[in-house]
Design a protein around this motif. Sequence first.
Motif, PDB file in Angstrom:
ATOM      1  N   ALA A 143      -4.725   5.080   8.985  1.00  0.00           N
ATOM      2  CA  ALA A 143      -3.989   6.233   8.626  1.00  0.00           C
ATOM      3  C   ALA A 143      -4.894   7.114   7.765  1.00  0.00           C
ATOM      4  O   ALA A 143      -4.507   8.449   8.103  1.00  0.00           O
ATOM      5  N   ILE A 144      -5.561   6.861   7.124  1.00  0.00           N
ATOM      6  CA  ILE A 144      -6.517   7.676   6.382  1.00  0.00           C
ATOM      7  C   ILE A 144      -7.344   8.456   7.319  1.00  0.00           C
ATOM      8  O   ILE A 144      -7.549   9.662   7.387  1.00  0.00           O
ATOM      9  N   LYS A 145      -7.912   7.734   8.311  1.00  0.00           N
ATOM     10  CA  LYS A 145      -8.862   8.433   9.366  1.00  0.00           C
ATOM     11  C   LYS A 145      -7.940   9.329  10.151  1.00  0.00           C
ATOM     12  O   LYS A 145      -8.300  10.575  10.403  1.00  0.00           O
ATOM     13  N   CYS A 184       0.938  -1.009   0.111  1.00  0.00           N
ATOM     14  CA  CYS A 184       0.067  -0.051   0.168  1.00  0.00           C
ATOM     15  C   CYS A 184       0.980   1.110  -0.124  1.00  0.00           C
ATOM     16  O   CYS A 184       1.813   1.268   0.715  1.00  0.00           O
ATOM     17  N   VAL A 185       0.498   2.193  -0.802  1.00  0.00           N
ATOM     18  CA  VAL A 185       1.563   3.321  -1.105  1.00  0.00           C
ATOM     19  C   VAL A 185       0.475   4.729  -0.917  1.00  0.00           C
ATOM     20  O   VAL A 185       0.434   5.178  -2.000  1.00  0.00           O
ATOM     21  N   PRO A 186      -0.007   4.970   0.229  1.00  0.00           N
ATOM     22  CA  PRO A 186      -0.830   6.247   0.438  1.00  0.00           C
ATOM     23  C   PRO A 186       0.104   7.532   0.374  1.00  0.00           C
ATOM     24  O   PRO A 186       1.129   7.459   0.554  1.00  0.00           O
ATOM     25  N   ASN A 187      -0.770   8.575  -0.518  1.00  0.00           N
ATOM     26  CA  ASN A 187       0.098   9.631  -0.316  1.00  0.00           C
ATOM     27  C   ASN A 187      -0.725  10.751   0.233  1.00  0.00           C
ATOM     28  O   ASN A 187      -1.802  11.094   0.129  1.00  0.00           O
ATOM     29  N   ARG A 243     -11.170  17.795   5.100  1.00  0.00           N
ATOM     30  CA  ARG A 243     -10.483  16.346   4.589  1.00  0.00           C
ATOM     31  C   ARG A 243     -10.304  16.209   3.200  1.00  0.00           C
ATOM     32  O   ARG A 243      -9.650  15.457   2.727  1.00  0.00           O
ATOM     33  N   GLY A 244     -11.227  16.847   2.358  1.00  0.00           N
ATOM     34  CA  GLY A 244     -11.174  16.718   0.865  1.00  0.00           C
ATOM     35  C   GLY A 244     -11.729  15.447   0.436  1.00  0.00           C
ATOM     36  O   GLY A 244     -12.778  14.856   1.132  1.00  0.00           O
ATOM     37  N   ALA A 245     -11.238  15.003  -0.663  1.00  0.00           N
ATOM     38  CA  ALA A 245     -11.911  13.488  -1.064  1.00  0.00           C
ATOM     39  C   ALA A 245     -10.514  12.674  -1.388  1.00  0.00           C
ATOM     40  O   ALA A 245      -9.446  13.124  -1.360  1.00  0.00           O
ATOM     41  N   THR A 246     -10.703  11.326  -1.539  1.00  0.00           N
ATOM     42  CA  THR A 246      -9.871  10.423  -1.502  1.00  0.00           C
ATOM     43  C   THR A 246      -9.951   9.360  -2.794  1.00  0.00           C
ATOM     44  O   THR A 246     -11.088   9.161  -3.009  1.00  0.00           O
ATOM     45  N   ASP A 255      -4.476  11.686  -0.581  1.00  0.00           N
ATOM     46  CA  ASP A 255      -4.877  12.153  -1.737  1.00  0.00           C
ATOM     47  C   ASP A 255      -5.240  11.015  -2.562  1.00  0.00           C
ATOM     48  O   ASP A 255      -6.293  10.828  -3.305  1.00  0.00           O
ATOM     49  N   VAL A 256      -4.213   9.778  -2.536  1.00  0.00           N
ATOM     50  CA  VAL A 256      -4.393   8.832  -3.146  1.00  0.00           C
ATOM     51  C   VAL A 256      -4.068   7.386  -2.485  1.00  0.00           C
ATOM     52  O   VAL A 256      -2.898   7.572  -1.590  1.00  0.00           O
TER      53      VAL A 256
END
Length: 336
Positions: A66-68, A8-11, A172-175, A90-91
Amino acid sequence: MTNQIIECVPNFSEGVDREIISRITDEIALVDGVKLLNVDPGKDANRTVVTFAGEPAAVIEAAFSAIKMAGELIDMQTQKGTHPRMGATDVCPLIPVSNITLDETGEYALQLARKVGQELQIPVYLYEHSQTNAKRNNLAAIRAGEYEGFFKKIKLPAWQPDFGPAEMDAKRGATVIGARDFLIAYNINLNTSSVTVANEIAQQVRETGKIIIGENGKERIPGALKYVKAIGWYMEEYKKAQVSMNLTNIAVTPIHQVFDEVQAKADALGVKVTGSELIGMIPLKAMKDAGQYFLQKQGITYITSEEKLIAAAIEAMGLNELAPFNPRQRIIEYLI
């Protein structure tokens, strides 16, 4: 049965505040069954690329946490940076590594996307292998308009999110979440501060090329390299422009071919490539192939040592120019 492994490579849209970055990555490190492999913050981009891997269920748990946390700590209303972005996370791509197919990885991506949309109430868009609508499976197409433009874009029928509310989250924007093949994020450094020159090179090499106005109206001229996305930008931190790229199929267009092509385009425009920068991690084969390629260009064909091949790749592509490049920390097989 041998364990299934996904990466997993979250930005995350924070590359400056180390405390925020640490609090996000701590959420990942706390989950049993995952290994935090790399944390790569960029000051000017104001973005951190995190790499971790493990068994699928554990990876989904770590990604969700992590997203939370990113949504709690990052405020997109004040966030600025050179890198395009639409959300605190972001992604968040998932990549098959061992004993798992891309289709199977896609099922876990759907699971994560649904959980983020329903439980965190963040708008979520599917992309790449997880998105069945060809008009909205490309990250650049989804992110067009960026955070500022999404308050209107999300209301358009064609751009309703796949999960979560059809209302842009101001903080938080969108993902974007999806399964994809391995991608290399790679920047090539130029001895100029001109974004115009960097963009011209990007347009000449990227697969989508550029649009020109001709006798028959608008016409798209394809670029030189398949499976390459590219833009040009200026990095204040380094005092130079870069051609910033995503290489989405290194089996077709390997990193050494990308380096040579950008170097050729730069030379034609009267600027020089001074080195390059890897963001995140790279497969061992890509580094060995690059080393073999550059040694053969020098007429050296007898080197078989893995260590020497990697050293040749680092030297030829100038991967040490901006910061020390440690293969033991940047090559994925050495860490998993």
